[in-house]
Write an enzyme that holds these catalytic residues in place. Structure first.
Site, short mmCIF file in Angstrom:
data_model
loop_
_atom_site.label_atom_id
_atom_site.label_comp_id
_atom_site.label_asym_id
_atom_site.label_seq_id
_atom_site.Cartn_x
_atom_site.Cartn_y
_atom_site.Cartn_z
N ASP A 1 0.87 -1.17 0.00
CA ASP A 1 0.00 0.00 0.00
C ASP A 1 0.91 1.22 0.00
OD1 ASP A 1 -1.66 2.17 0.57
OD2 ASP A 1 -2.86 1.09 2.04
N VAL A 2 0.90 1.99 -1.08
CA VAL A 2 1.86 3.09 -1.21
C VAL A 2 1.63 4.20 -0.20
CG1 VAL A 2 2.31 2.61 -3.64
CG2 VAL A 2 0.52 4.27 -3.01
N SER B 1 -3.62 13.07 -14.57
CA SER B 1 -4.96 12.97 -15.14
C SER B 1 -5.27 14.27 -15.86
CB SER B 1 -6.01 12.72 -14.05
OG SER B 1 -7.32 12.83 -14.58
N TYR C 1 -9.71 14.34 -5.86
CA TYR C 1 -8.96 13.61 -6.87
C TYR C 1 -8.16 14.56 -7.77
CZ TYR C 1 -7.94 10.56 -10.85
OH TYR C 1 -7.30 9.87 -11.85
N THR D 1 -6.91 10.27 -20.03
CA THR D 1 -8.28 10.76 -19.86
C THR D 1 -9.17 9.54 -19.64
OG1 THR D 1 -10.02 12.14 -20.80
CG2 THR D 1 -8.72 10.90 -22.38
N TYR E 1 -17.37 10.68 -26.53
CA TYR E 1 -17.10 12.11 -26.45
C TYR E 1 -15.67 12.45 -26.88
CZ TYR E 1 -21.18 11.90 -23.32
OH TYR E 1 -22.41 11.67 -22.77
#
Length: 245
Positions: A57-58, A136, A149, A180, A205
């Protein structure tokens, strides 16, 4: 010549796609993930690659240090790091709890930093290193109900630029790849829970007319990890099918 590469979040989705690409390029790959890391590593090994799986778990700094120590023992010094481990969350900004905020930041941003710190001594000693963080496009455009986020991924982008400045004269490059809409188990799960539309709908899209695949992201990452990209550092590359231009 193959090097030792660590890919966090390597057991599925984008991380697994990246790990497979790097293994095909001849690197010895360590897949770090909270679960199924060994299963994913065996899949790569069965395909002729060199890989190990390490559960980690980072967001747990002690676990990160232990994981990197194991990688050094079994594979050698770490010279490539790809930080793909991440969590999503969908909540209206006013409803984001302290616990939810802290968890997203701990995994996506602090976890990235902890892994970078663990890998840097090997890269500095070798006077060669490749750090690729996964951001992102939503960090640049914003996204509804994802303030925690997008903030975490924006932090990843800024962190990476600072790493590029700090370590350029050490032969270490640091770049961010921004996906994306990518067809991954995490995206499918979010759609099943009604958090986002189906992947096929979101993909329609995109200017290219489809969602991305883990291989789409992995190809860009593999280039940034190569000797061919030795003069590319501090960059944010949107692999988005034209969604971000």
């Amino acid at each position: 010549m193959g090097r030792v590469a660590v890919v966090t979040g390597g057991a599925s989705g984008i991380g697994l796609g990246i790990a497979k690409f790097l293994a095909r390029d001849g690197h010895r790959v360590a897949l770090l993930d909270r679960a199924n890391a060994e299963v994913a590593a065996k899949e790569i090994a069965n395909g002729g690659g060199s890989a190990i799986g390490v559960e980690c778990d980072v967001s747990d700094r002690a676990a990160v240090r232990a994981a990197f120590d194991r990688v050094r023992t079994e594979l050698g010094p770490v010279e490539i790091l790809v930080t793909s481990a991440g969590v999503e969350a969908f909540e209206p900004t006013g409803d984001i709890s302290a616990e939810s905020w802290d968890r997203v930041i701990a995994v996506n941003l602090t976890g990235t930093f902890a892994c970078v710190q663990a890998a840097l001594p090997d890269m500095i000693a070798a006077n060669w290193g490749r750090i690729v963080t996964i951001g992102s496009t939503s960090a640049e455009s914003g996204a509804p109900n994802m303030a925690h986020y997008t903030a975490s991924k924006g932090g990843v982008i800024s962190l990476t630029r600072s790493l590029a400045v700090d370590f350029a004269r050490k032969g270490i490059t640091a770049n961010t790849v921004n996906p994306t809409i990518v067809d991954t188990p995490m995206a499918r799960h979010a759609a099943e829970e009604g958090k986002v539309p189906p992947v096929e709908t979101l993909g329609s899209y995109v200017p290219m007319g489809r969602a991305g695949t883990p291989d789409d992201i992995a190809g860009a990452v593999a280039y940034l990890c190569s000797d061919a990209a030795s003069y590319v550092t501090g960059q944010t590359i949107n692999v988005s099918g034209g969604m971000r231009i």
